[in-house]
Every structure is written in C-alpha cells, then in structure tokens.
Design a protein around this motif. Structure first.
Motif, mmCIF file in Angstrom:
data_model
loop_
_atom_site.group_PDB
_atom_site.id
_atom_site.type_symbol
_atom_site.label_atom_id
_atom_site.label_comp_id
_atom_site.label_asym_id
_atom_site.label_seq_id
_atom_site.Cartn_x
_atom_site.Cartn_y
_atom_site.Cartn_z
ATOM 1 N N SER A 390 2.739 -3.113 -10.921
ATOM 2 C CA SER A 390 1.785 -3.517 -9.896
ATOM 3 C C SER A 390 2.147 -2.898 -8.552
ATOM 4 O O SER A 390 1.283 -2.437 -7.808
ATOM 5 N N ALA A 391 3.459 -2.866 -8.249
ATOM 6 C CA ALA A 391 3.928 -2.269 -6.989
ATOM 7 C C ALA A 391 3.761 -0.759 -7.008
ATOM 8 O O ALA A 391 3.246 -0.163 -6.055
ATOM 9 N N THR A 392 4.184 -0.117 -8.104
ATOM 10 C CA THR A 392 4.113 1.343 -8.205
ATOM 11 C C THR A 392 2.671 1.831 -8.192
ATOM 12 O O THR A 392 2.368 2.891 -7.647
ATOM 13 N N GLY A 393 1.779 1.057 -8.790
ATOM 14 C CA GLY A 393 0.364 1.421 -8.819
ATOM 15 C C GLY A 393 -0.408 0.905 -7.623
ATOM 16 O O GLY A 393 -1.636 1.047 -7.565
ATOM 17 N N THR A 394 0.298 0.296 -6.642
ATOM 18 C CA THR A 394 -0.308 -0.334 -5.457
ATOM 19 C C THR A 394 -1.467 -1.250 -5.838
ATOM 20 O O THR A 394 -2.546 -1.188 -5.258
ATOM 21 N N VAL A 395 -1.217 -2.087 -6.845
ATOM 22 C CA VAL A 395 -2.257 -2.979 -7.359
ATOM 23 C C VAL A 395 -2.247 -4.318 -6.644
ATOM 24 O O VAL A 395 -3.245 -4.733 -6.066
ATOM 25 N N GLY A 396 -1.113 -5.039 -6.706
ATOM 26 C CA GLY A 396 -1.028 -6.321 -6.018
ATOM 27 C C GLY A 396 -1.173 -7.524 -6.915
ATOM 28 O O GLY A 396 -1.063 -8.667 -6.452
ATOM 29 N N MET A 397 -1.410 -7.321 -8.209
ATOM 30 C CA MET A 397 -1.474 -8.444 -9.135
ATOM 31 C C MET A 397 -0.053 -8.867 -9.500
ATOM 32 O O MET A 397 0.868 -8.045 -9.527
ATOM 33 N N SER A 398 0.134 -10.154 -9.760
ATOM 34 C CA SER A 398 1.466 -10.657 -10.079
ATOM 35 C C SER A 398 1.358 -11.861 -11.002
ATOM 36 O O SER A 398 0.372 -12.605 -10.958
ATOM 37 N N THR A 399 2.373 -12.027 -11.817
ATOM 38 C CA THR A 399 2.432 -13.228 -12.670
ATOM 39 C C THR A 399 3.072 -14.382 -11.910
ATOM 40 O O THR A 399 3.267 -15.456 -12.469
ATOM 41 N N GLY A 400 3.430 -14.171 -10.643
ATOM 42 C CA GLY A 400 3.949 -15.234 -9.796
ATOM 43 C C GLY A 400 5.409 -15.115 -9.417
ATOM 44 O O GLY A 400 5.960 -16.029 -8.802
ATOM 45 N N ILE A 414 9.556 -2.834 -2.186
ATOM 46 C CA ILE A 414 9.064 -2.148 -0.982
ATOM 47 C C ILE A 414 9.083 -0.639 -1.196
ATOM 48 O O ILE A 414 8.112 0.062 -0.893
ATOM 49 N N ILE A 415 10.180 -0.125 -1.728
ATOM 50 C CA ILE A 415 10.301 1.315 -1.989
ATOM 51 C C ILE A 415 9.258 1.767 -3.007
ATOM 52 O O ILE A 415 8.621 2.815 -2.852
ATOM 53 N N LEU A 416 9.049 0.960 -4.048
ATOM 54 C CA LEU A 416 8.075 1.300 -5.085
ATOM 55 C C LEU A 416 6.657 1.333 -4.528
ATOM 56 O O LEU A 416 5.864 2.219 -4.863
ATOM 57 N N MET A 417 6.319 0.371 -3.669
ATOM 58 C CA MET A 417 4.989 0.342 -3.056
ATOM 59 C C MET A 417 4.785 1.571 -2.171
ATOM 60 O O MET A 417 3.710 2.188 -2.190
ATOM 61 N N PHE A 418 5.821 1.915 -1.409
ATOM 62 C CA PHE A 418 5.736 3.075 -0.523
ATOM 63 C C PHE A 418 5.530 4.358 -1.333
ATOM 64 O O PHE A 418 4.646 5.166 -1.023
ATOM 65 N N CYS A 419 6.337 4.532 -2.373
ATOM 66 C CA CYS A 419 6.206 5.726 -3.224
ATOM 67 C C CYS A 419 4.850 5.763 -3.923
ATOM 68 O O CYS A 419 4.251 6.824 -4.094
ATOM 69 N N GLY A 420 4.358 4.591 -4.322
ATOM 70 C CA GLY A 420 3.055 4.515 -4.985
ATOM 71 C C GLY A 420 1.920 4.940 -4.088
ATOM 72 O O GLY A 420 0.960 5.573 -4.539
ATOM 73 N N ARG A 421 2.002 4.615 -2.788
ATOM 74 C CA ARG A 421 0.930 4.981 -1.863
ATOM 75 C C ARG A 421 1.001 6.447 -1.462
ATOM 76 O O ARG A 421 -0.006 7.149 -1.442
ATOM 77 N N ILE A 422 2.193 6.917 -1.153
ATOM 78 C CA ILE A 422 2.357 8.316 -0.761
ATOM 79 C C ILE A 422 2.101 9.234 -1.947
ATOM 80 O O ILE A 422 1.563 10.325 -1.818
ATOM 81 N N GLY A 423 2.480 8.754 -3.132
ATOM 82 C CA GLY A 423 2.418 9.570 -4.340
ATOM 83 C C GLY A 423 3.828 9.941 -4.743
ATOM 84 O O GLY A 423 4.565 10.525 -3.950
ATOM 85 N N SER A 424 4.211 9.563 -5.954
ATOM 86 C CA SER A 424 5.583 9.798 -6.402
ATOM 87 C C SER A 424 5.960 11.272 -6.337
ATOM 88 O O SER A 424 7.067 11.635 -5.924
ATOM 89 N N LEU A 425 5.030 12.140 -6.737
ATOM 90 C CA LEU A 425 5.303 13.577 -6.711
ATOM 91 C C LEU A 425 5.475 14.067 -5.280
ATOM 92 O O LEU A 425 6.359 14.882 -4.989
#
Length: 450
Positions: A390-400, A414-425
């Motif tokens: 969810s973080a890597t795909g910048t989705v925001g869904m969570s099981t809680g 936080i790092i995963l969300m940042f990389c997901g938005r900028i683009g991992s590549l």
C-alpha cells in the motif's frame, strides 16, 4: 532559475524531483507538528507529522491519526495543499507560477516539465501543463460542487463545502485522505457504501486522475475518435477498463458470502466497483478492509502493485508496464521477437525498462517487509505485506496496523511512500547515476533461462 541550479549543481530531473519533494515534505511536517495544526493545541510528535506530510505529499493516504479527529482546520488545510502539490507535481506548480509572473520558460525547464508529466515529446509541453492546470481546476470544481451539495445537507453549509473541496481534491489526486472521523474514526467512506452520488463521484474522480495527463490531452484533442488516439492512450484506456470490470466481478465472487452477503443489489454493485477502483492507488474504502476475505486481500495487493497510469496522480508499476509484461509473455509463447498491440510494434528497449521497474519495485517491497517483520515480529506477515504494498504503490489502504507501527517501522514506510511517488527507478537513477558510459561492449555468451 532551474537552469542556473542545474548548471551549478549538475542536477538531473530525477535528483531535482527527489530534492523538491523532500523539501515540500519537510516544510509540511514542520507545519503539521505545530500546536496550531492539532485540535488539542499540543505539538504533534515530529515523526508522526513527517509520516502524515509524506503520506499527503506522495498522495498515499496511510495515517497514524484520524485526520478529522486529530488535526485542526489549519492542519487539514495544510494536508489539502500537500495533496494538491504532490498530485500535480511540483514542476507543474512551478510552471504555473512562472506563467503567472510572465517569466520565460527555457528549454531545460521544458525538459524537466516533459519528464514530470511523462510525455513523449517536448514540443507543446507548456501548453499541456496549462491544460493540466485548467483541467484539474475544472474537474475538482465539479466534484466539489456535487459533494458539497451532498455533504451540506448533513453537516451544514460551511462544513459541507470544506468537506466537498477536501474529498474532491483527495479523490482526484488519488490520495485517500478523508474527514469522515466526524462519524467514526478511521471509517473512510463506509458510511456512504450505498450512496450512489458519493460513490460515482469519488470513483469518477479517481479514474480520471489515474489515467494520466497525456491521455487527458488525447481525449481533449480527438474526443470520441478512439482510432486517432496515441498508442499510449489506447493501452491505458483499454487496460483501465479491463482491470475495473474484471476486478469488480472478482470482488463480487470473493465477497458475495462475506461482506456482501446481506447487502442489496445497488450496494453490492457500488461496493464491487469501488473496491475494484480504489486499490489502484486511491486509498478510500467503503468496506472494512480488515474484514475482507483472504482472496480479496490478495486481489487488492495485486491491484496495488499494478496501480494507475504513467504521468498521472497514481502510483504502482503503472498499467503500461503491466500490459508490456503480458505482451512479452504472449510474444514468447508465439515465438515472436516483437511486442505488438493495436496494430503497432513497441520499441525494443521498452521491455528492459518495464522489467527494471518491476524488479526494483518488488525488491524494495520485499526489503520493506523483511525489515518490518524483523523489527516487529508480533505483526502478521499478511498485514505487513498489505501495508508495505500500500505504501510502495501510494495507495493508502490498510488492514489497521499503521497505528501499531513503531518509530523505526514508520520511518521505513515513509521511505517506501517517498520512493513510490517519485518512482523506484527514478530514485535508483538519482542515487546511482553513472556518467562513465562504456563504449566497448563485453564478449557475448549465452546462458540457460527457465
């Protein structure tokens, strides 16, 4: 301005993008940590403010606080601004200010803007940026009017308008932030699971925001003449429609004896389509995510990996990357050397880029899962996998489990969300840029695959 910075510090677009988003996130975190940003008037711990600012700027939607219950109207407004900047991209925002100030937009600025919106041609990129800004204002405005009318009858005019603006911007930018904590904390849009107006409006905004700016321009220029669309637009529209329809049917089959067992026909249809659309980086939910069947959670994770389309407000590996991998399998089975779709042949090196994106994406996700599992072994692996994807795909869904994450785990997310938005590549390219291009090739030798 950007050209001077680039010549002095030799910044590529990938580096400039990363630095720009970091600055925006830090400013947002500082503002959100201030007493004025919380309803209690107390200082918000910086790590939690940083988490929220990153989630908003990367248009993810994962939260450690219920947005309505914890943040004041000022804090909610900061989140709203961060969502808008993060969704459009700071280069488009910068272009808007340059246009307002009547400043000249040079070739390097146009080059950065081209990469920002993921368009193929540099020609007409400023015009495209203008259309993006106008289109965003128009579409978010329409969404705001519809939702404001709906919410005003329940919350009052002032709160209804603010909620209309907030949820329209959040949906269009695929952010997933909501203010429905006024009814129940962390409930998202579950209160409106059977409301046709809210469901259709939010779903429409999500899909439009997720198909990409280049596709908007194509539709604007060629209207309903599908045969005149660029190949990119055809692939995006076809893949998006296919994923929505197939996923909605799959969710109905998987949940008909679970969460959809006691719902009416209208709510069943709305919930199935909403659940098919929202995992592709929107983050809202009209059904309790934690109560989904295991099959539905797996399907949700697959959709989170795929995400939206290139040059959009969405994350994931993108629909074009997904369809290219499918085409490569078909090509291999048919013993063909070409990737063909809609009567066109794709360029040879595109498969290499697609697999590079997928490899970096999956590797980053697995590393995140591994570290969080080591740090907090008490958490179920399935919940960790859901959270990380969810973080890597910048989705925001969570099981809680977001609120159960400790400081170190939150920093990883936080790092995963940042990389997901900028683009991992793009992140890897920014960090590991190699200017020493090797001209001489090594000797060729075959190996066994499969």
């Amino acid at each position: 301005m950007q050209s001077k910075i680039k010549s002095r510090f030799n910044l590529t677009y990938a580096k400039l993008s990363a630095i720009g988003f970091i600055i925006i996130i830090i400013i947002g975190a500082i503002l959100l940590s201030l007493p004025i940003s919380s309803k209690s008037g107390e200082v918000t711990p910086f790590i939690n403010a940083l988490f929220t600012a990153t989630s908003a700027t990367t248009v993810t939607g994962l939260v450690v606080y219920d947005t309505y219950s914890h943040f004041s109207p000022f804090g909610q407004s900061v989140i709203l601004v961060l969502i808008q900047i993060g969704g459009l991209g700071f280069m488009i925002i910068a272009t808007m200010f340059l246009l307002v100030l009547r400043k000249k937009i040079g070739i390097r600025e146009r080059s950065f803007l081209k990469e920002s919106v993921n368009t193929i041609h540099i020609g007409g990129v400023v015009r495209l940026a203008k259309h993006i800004l106008v289109g965003t204002i128009l579409l978010e405005g329409i969404g705001t009017i519809i939702l404001s009318i709906k919410f005003s009858s329940e919350m009052g005019v002032k709160a209804g308008i603010f909620n209309g603006v907030f949820h329209s911007v959040s949906a269009f930018n695929n952010a997933g932030f909501d203010l429905m904590g006024r009814y129940e904390a962390y409930s998202s849009l579950t209160k409106y699971s059977s409301d046709t107006v809210v469901n259709i409006t939010i779903m429409t905004l999500i899909v439009i925001g997720g198909i990409g700016f280049v596709v908007w321009e194509d539709i604007y220029k060629n209207k309903h003449r599908f045969q005149k669309y660029q190949l990119h637009s055809k692939i995006v529209l076809f893949t998006t429609a296919l994923l929505i329809i197939c996923s909605a049917i799959a969710f109905y089959v998987l949940e008909r004896n679970n969460l959809l067992a006691d719902t009416g026909v209208k709510e069943t249809i709305l919930s199935s389509f909403f659940q098919a659309i929202t995992p592709r980086t929107a983050g809202f939910n009209t059904m309790d995510t934690a109560s989904l069947s295991e099959g539905s959670k797996l399907l949700t994770m697959i959709l989170m990996i795929i995400g939206g389309s290139s040059g959009s407000t969405a994350g994931g590996i993108k629909t074009t990357t997904f369809i290219i991998t499918i085409l490569s399998v078909i090509s291999l089975v048919r013993h063909s050397n070409d990737l063909n779709i809609f009567g066109r042949r794709l360029e040879d090196n595109i498969l290499k880029r697609a697999y590079s994106i997928i490899t970096i994406y999956i590797t980053g996700a697995f590393i995140g899962m591994l570290f969080i599992s080591l740090i907090q072994p008490e958490l179920a692996l399935s919940d960790i996998a859901f959270e990380v994807l969810s973080a890597t795909g910048t989705v925001g869904m969570s099981t809680g489990i977001t609120r159960q994450l400790n400081v170190l785990s939150r920093f990883i997310v936080i790092i995963l969300m940042f990389c997901g938005r900028i683009g991992s590549l793009a992140v890897v390219m920014a960090v590991a840029e190699n200017k020493n291009n090797v001209i001489v090739k090594n000797p060729l030798e075959k190996i066994v695959i499969g």
